[in-house]
Design a protein around this motif. Sequence first.
Motif, PDB file in Angstrom:
ATOM      1  N   ASP A   2     -13.602  -2.302   0.457  1.00 49.99           N
ATOM      2  CA  ASP A   2     -14.950  -2.417  -0.081  1.00 49.99           C
ATOM      3  C   ASP A   2     -15.047  -3.557  -1.076  1.00 49.99           C
ATOM      4  N   ARG A   3     -13.985  -3.775  -1.852  1.00 51.78           N
ATOM      5  CA  ARG A   3     -14.019  -4.868  -2.826  1.00 51.78           C
ATOM      6  C   ARG A   3     -13.997  -6.211  -2.122  1.00 51.78           C
ATOM      7  N   TYR A  53      -9.210 -12.641  -9.110  1.00 52.90           N
ATOM      8  CA  TYR A  53      -9.841 -11.430  -8.592  1.00 52.90           C
ATOM      9  C   TYR A  53      -8.806 -10.533  -7.924  1.00 52.90           C
ATOM     10  N   GLY A  57      -6.827  -6.393  -9.101  1.00 54.23           N
ATOM     11  CA  GLY A  57      -6.567  -5.221  -8.271  1.00 54.23           C
ATOM     12  C   GLY A  57      -5.105  -5.082  -7.898  1.00 54.23           C
TER      13      GLY A  57
END
Length: 91
Positions: A2-3, A53, A57
């Motif tokens: 989803d990210r 980014y 995560g």
Amino acid sequence: MDRNKAFAIYALTLIAGVASVITASLMAGFATLPTPLVFVEHVALGLGIRAAYKYIGGFDLSDWTLGGEPIPAPIEAAEPMSAGATADATS
């Protein structure tokens, strides 16, 4: 996953916004096209932002594929049960 979709939407929105601003300023006549060095600089900055980014995560090199889908991690084999053990044994 989803990210990655959210990042793709965000990136496409930024690209479309910048392209429309550059097009409008060129059509109005008060700007010229940027030099090739500016394009290279922006690509390098974009890759740096993408790396940052991914780092937030948890950096995983398998996420950096050309197709965009991460390479699945190998599945570990389960340990075999001993001969005397049963699934419903309560000790």
